[in-house]
Design an enzyme around this catalytic site. Sequence first.
Site, PDB file in Angstrom:
ATOM      1  N   ASP A 292       0.978 -10.538   6.050  1.00 43.72           N
ATOM      2  CA  ASP A 292      -0.358 -10.367   5.498  1.00 43.72           C
ATOM      3  C   ASP A 292      -0.491 -11.340   4.315  1.00 43.72           C
ATOM      4  O   ASP A 292       0.519 -11.845   3.806  1.00 43.72           O
ATOM      5  CB  ASP A 292      -0.552  -8.920   5.050  1.00 43.72           C
TER       6      ASP A 292
ATOM      7  N   ASP B 196      -3.436 -11.324   1.316  1.00 40.50           N
ATOM      8  CA  ASP B 196      -3.848 -10.693   0.056  1.00 40.50           C
ATOM      9  C   ASP B 196      -3.049  -9.417  -0.191  1.00 40.50           C
ATOM     10  O   ASP B 196      -3.024  -8.516   0.650  1.00 40.50           O
ATOM     11  CB  ASP B 196      -5.339 -10.354   0.100  1.00 40.50           C
TER      12      ASP B 196
ATOM     13  N   ASP C  28       1.127  -4.903   3.054  1.00 36.04           N
ATOM     14  CA  ASP C  28       1.032  -4.077   1.858  1.00 36.04           C
ATOM     15  C   ASP C  28       0.164  -2.837   2.035  1.00 36.04           C
ATOM     16  O   ASP C  28      -0.030  -2.083   1.082  1.00 36.04           O
ATOM     17  CB  ASP C  28       0.448  -4.896   0.699  1.00 36.04           C
TER      18      ASP C  28
END
Length: 229
Positions: A18, A20, A185
């Site tokens: 991922d 961001d 995240d």
Amino acid sequence: MKLTKLFDGQWPQTILFDLDGTLVDSAADLAAAIDQMLLALGREQAGEARVRQWVGNGAAVLVQRALAGCHDHDAGAPMDQATYHQALTLFFDAYHDHNGLHATVYDGIEDFLVRAQQQGCKLGVVTNKPAAFTDALLEQMGLSHWFGVTVSGDTLTVKKPDAAPLHHALAALGGDVGSALMVGDSVTDIRAARNAGVPVVAVRYGYNYGDPIDSLGAEIVVDSLAELL
């Protein structure tokens, strides 16, 4: 826990990240663009702390959450579509100016990427961020050279947590599900990995909508990717 324990003592052949909240802390850029959008609409600014809880499902959902003032953009009265489309245009215009301006690469990322490359891993990015901003941010952060493919939120007709973006990235890299890993995240990344049939490492420092990520089923949860080395 060492990463190799997930792959019979070996490193995975392919690792998908991922963007961001995983590779890059871009919340300050996103918050600045959201606040600029809200001011243009005559509304109060949201601030970085609130925007951090809204990031993770792409720009369209981020703008919806900002207009609603909460994570659940379906709460309250139905959203006026004219206002929404105006807000989305304002956000994109603002984010073009702010993308990468205040963002930083998280500690431990560079060390992990160096080791992964040394181990012969093929690396890719799978994000819900629009393509117009994905490659520009990676370039500005000095990360673009690590990755053989980037799959953005508008690369396909679906985005994470659908499995298709992960499978698309694996196909582009010549990887396979049995030797692949997802690193993210948020619950969106964990669900995407589950749907794609690959294990997932979750990081605690990102943007999981303000909720702890430890109990959401990731194989490994860390405070820094350097812990896996």
